[in-house]
Write a protein that holds these residues in place. Sequence first.
Motif, PDB file in Angstrom:
ATOM      1  N   GLY A  47      11.642 -52.764  -7.983  1.00 26.50           N
ATOM      2  CA  GLY A  47      12.158 -54.131  -8.044  1.00 26.50           C
ATOM      3  C   GLY A  47      12.300 -54.826  -6.701  1.00 26.50           C
ATOM      4  O   GLY A  47      12.762 -55.963  -6.645  1.00 26.50           O
ATOM      5  N   LYS A  48      11.911 -54.156  -5.612  1.00 28.00           N
ATOM      6  CA  LYS A  48      12.018 -54.787  -4.290  1.00 28.00           C
ATOM      7  C   LYS A  48      10.797 -55.652  -4.027  1.00 28.00           C
ATOM      8  O   LYS A  48       9.671 -55.293  -4.372  1.00 28.00           O
ATOM      9  CB  LYS A  48      12.124 -53.718  -3.189  1.00 28.00           C
ATOM     10  CG  LYS A  48      13.443 -52.978  -3.169  1.00 28.00           C
ATOM     11  CD  LYS A  48      13.475 -51.959  -2.033  1.00 28.00           C
ATOM     12  CE  LYS A  48      13.912 -52.587  -0.739  1.00 28.00           C
ATOM     13  NZ  LYS A  48      14.086 -51.559   0.322  1.00 28.00           N
ATOM     14  N   LEU A  49      11.034 -56.808  -3.395  1.00 32.36           N
ATOM     15  CA  LEU A  49       9.921 -57.643  -2.978  1.00 32.36           C
ATOM     16  C   LEU A  49       9.109 -56.912  -1.919  1.00 32.36           C
ATOM     17  O   LEU A  49       9.669 -56.199  -1.072  1.00 32.36           O
ATOM     18  CB  LEU A  49      10.436 -58.972  -2.420  1.00 32.36           C
ATOM     19  CG  LEU A  49      10.983 -59.973  -3.457  1.00 32.36           C
ATOM     20  CD1 LEU A  49      11.718 -61.106  -2.760  1.00 32.36           C
ATOM     21  CD2 LEU A  49       9.853 -60.511  -4.323  1.00 32.36           C
TER      22      LEU A  49
ATOM     23  N   ARG B 282       6.946 -57.715  -6.634  1.00 29.96           N
ATOM     24  CA  ARG B 282       7.943 -56.648  -6.487  1.00 29.96           C
ATOM     25  C   ARG B 282       7.295 -55.286  -6.739  1.00 29.96           C
ATOM     26  O   ARG B 282       6.376 -55.172  -7.549  1.00 29.96           O
ATOM     27  CB  ARG B 282       9.114 -56.853  -7.454  1.00 29.96           C
ATOM     28  CG  ARG B 282       9.891 -58.133  -7.189  1.00 29.96           C
ATOM     29  CD  ARG B 282      11.054 -58.306  -8.163  1.00 29.96           C
ATOM     30  NE  ARG B 282      11.737 -59.561  -7.946  1.00 29.96           N
ATOM     31  CZ  ARG B 282      12.728 -59.732  -7.061  1.00 29.96           C
ATOM     32  NH1 ARG B 282      13.154 -58.692  -6.342  1.00 29.96           N
ATOM     33  NH2 ARG B 282      13.292 -60.908  -6.912  1.00 29.96           N
ATOM     34  N   ASN B 283       7.813 -54.287  -6.067  1.00 26.41           N
ATOM     35  CA  ASN B 283       7.288 -52.932  -6.285  1.00 26.41           C
ATOM     36  C   ASN B 283       7.950 -52.304  -7.511  1.00 26.41           C
ATOM     37  O   ASN B 283       8.702 -52.967  -8.230  1.00 26.41           O
ATOM     38  CB  ASN B 283       7.474 -52.067  -5.029  1.00 26.41           C
ATOM     39  CG  ASN B 283       8.940 -51.745  -4.758  1.00 26.41           C
ATOM     40  OD1 ASN B 283       9.840 -52.104  -5.526  1.00 26.41           O
ATOM     41  ND2 ASN B 283       9.196 -51.069  -3.653  1.00 26.41           N
TER      42      ASN B 283
END
Length: 916
Positions: free
Chosen positions: A741-743, A737-738
């Motif tokens: 919090g996004k994949l 995740r960045n």
Amino acid sequence: MGTVVRRNERSWAIEIISQINGMLKRLNIRIRKAGGESTLSVNKKSMFPDVLLYADEAQMKILQGWELKMPDVLITDEAFIKDAARKAEALGLNSFVLWNFTYGKLYTRDEDGEFTEKKTWDATSYIRTREDVYTFRQEWLFVLEEIILTVNEYLVSGDISAVSITEVLSDNLITRLIRRNKAMTAEYMEDSARRDMKMEVQLKLWWNAFREEYDNDEKDMYQAYAKTVLLNWANRILFANLIRRYHNCADLIGSIDETSVPEEGNAIIRSITEQGDFYNVFRQMEYNDRIPEDTWIDLVDYNQFLYTNRIERIDQSVLQNVLEHTVHVAKREIRGQYATPYSLADLLCQITVRNWMAPCADLCAGTGTIAKAVIQNKLKRNPDPKVALDTTWISDKYAYPLQIANIALTSIEMLDTPINLFQKNVFELKTGDDVVLKSPTDGSDIIRQLPPFHAVVSNLPFVKYNKRALDEEEYIQKIRQSVWNHTGITFTSGKEDLYIYMPFQLYGLLEQNGRLGIILSNSWLGTDVGNRFFHALLHYYHMETVVLSNSGKWFENAEVVATMVVLQKKEIAPPSSDERIRFCLLNREVRKLSAEEMETVVASIVVGRELEKNLLSMTEYGLEEIEMIQSSGITLNALFHQLTWLGELRRHLIPVKELLEVKRGERRGWNDLFYPKDIEKVEEEYRRPVLKRPASLKSYMAYADTGAFCCHRSKEELRQMGHSGALKWIEKFENIRNGTGKLLPDALKRPGGFWYEMEDDTKAEFVTALNPDKRLFVARFPEETFVDQRFTRMIRRREGVSADLIHALLNSVYGMFAIEAIGFGRGLGVLDASSTRLKQMYMIDPADISAEDEKEIIRLFERIRDRDVLDTKEELQDPGRREFDRKVLESIGCGHLYDKIRESLLSMQRTRHTVL
């Protein structure tokens, strides 16, 4: 809250104070009085000593503090000693006494600033318990008198010195109160906000508005708000005590004592306001009652210390100094990035205002420095303070800065004269508006109309586009539409900083031919938005002077670089072609200018003539000349640096984009994926050489410095082809995740491509860094190469033009100048020279150079091409470089311009680096 101390210990302290005062009545010594009973808070480490000895009956000179304990606390207790030393330091005293009825000890400060033991009294060493204190009362009273007489001897000999109450007030007392209580108050407020959603939301709104003011020392919202609340309380308490002699209602401040609680403290101060105004000083901050009990005790102690020491009896001029110091402490504690230094405010006022008897205003007043400079300048011309205050108007959007501004502008001599100070958003103001002020004498309403102003002088808020308040968007939209209607110039990107809109709002508040003096970020000198702003201003105002620092930053805490602009209102119309604008470099630090030097700088700007170049250098341009310079790809930022030579060279210049396609390097994100450290684990066909690090770009020739992962195949294709290295590499990042919090597969996805795909056709023939510093150059690859986003890449549009000649011309002295002149200096001294701006750059036209000169230019360039590029100043001193540069200019008949171009380039770099 009720009584907060253990009565038996407090009673003994009061008893000792009473006994000492009884002794002093019959002893003819330098010690005149004892006090301190009003600040006894023995259930907490108090800010003040238990007993204070004074050199005068009026309690204006403090001699010494005593720290008292009962016999169950050892005289050698480390905390006991440290607490006494801390309190002595807080009051600026060079001695203290410890007393526990068993022993007494005198400490004085040595040459190293440390407190050391000087004298011990042990005649009552048999007193061991609290009961013994009652039993042997007469015995310890004899010791008490002996201590007093000994302390007096040290006083007479000069080993102990007195401190005036004004020194105490001026030496960090408020700062110490804040530092003692900030953390616990912040924690208490955060806990309160967890239980009160409205409080949490309100504090977040406050933080959004003021965050940048605290960026240099407070990163936490609750810590910042706690500090501001403590300052608000301390300032209100101090101000009320200072004006007691002049306003009877302020005597109510004494009611804030150990029996009160914060809500009652606010009510007491409201009562003072109702009877005598000073509303902007006394206004309470929201949630200022959400403070811990120990913090309130400190505030009560602070108030009682001021109240019992009768600070209102201090000489009037000294009281004024205390007020000024209070403002200084508040500014220092908040450390506002953009708080205007007085010297800068004074300069801006003097170069803006022409009629000091006319109405002037600062409508973004902050803590009031510019308004104070206006008033001080008015008083120099007319010593009647009533006239100065009546013709000066001060407002700000926010309440807290106005507390500081009101204190800063208060004159003890003129306490009964109302100040035209009020809270209002500048975008809401109109000439003729009723402004409700309060009478300082009885709190009654005074209604005054906002006049048309002769001059508005302001440090406009440094608010980025993404931090503009939502409540201002409606005003911004109206101004945007009005500017379009009058000028045909539009601000539509939505990324304009707040200051862009303010001069158009202030226009309506000025009288005909009224004057506007403003401080702005320098970004308007080098951006497309700034260029539109400049041309729109010229429809509304005559732009007289623009001033930039050529010696240090004006705002010490901020990275931003600032400019001063002086304008005069006119009828809204396109500018006349014969208008002229002066661009001035202030060559000395403004805060270090002597009175005579400041006078010279002001005179030079006001009369429009360069009087002393070492103080202020000036270049003047007509609008047609400015238009020619801008049409050559040069920003307004370069106009401070004598570009009058450009007219001769202009016919030999051509836009770079006619010869080269100019773009930014590949921008992808998540470097660990796209720039593998172990690239050899990936099949060779998915590896590409790439230039990634600006530090690798050292010479006029460029080379790849690492490998990039570039795969245009699907995972299924990779499986079928057995390319497990690339497949494993992709799958390694699928579940990462960045920062938000996004994949990564979601964060990096692009239309028409795989999430892990990076285009490798963003190749460059020529390359330069996005934010160059002291080295200005364009490098060339031996063959076209893939480059990262930290570079601007260029590739020829057509083959007919010699790459060797283009490379040489881009790196000639004019090429270096052109790179410097497309951008502007950022706060850390680097050049803001984006790919977008580089597209606007002009270069010497290769078509104007003969075949014979071309060969010679290339030959001379090759002599320096393969060495590392030097810093600009050293580069231009290189003999081979000078020969090359002169040849380039001579080939187009402009050899005589070499020294002028060189000096303009070096001058720009000097100014850019002056902020470091």
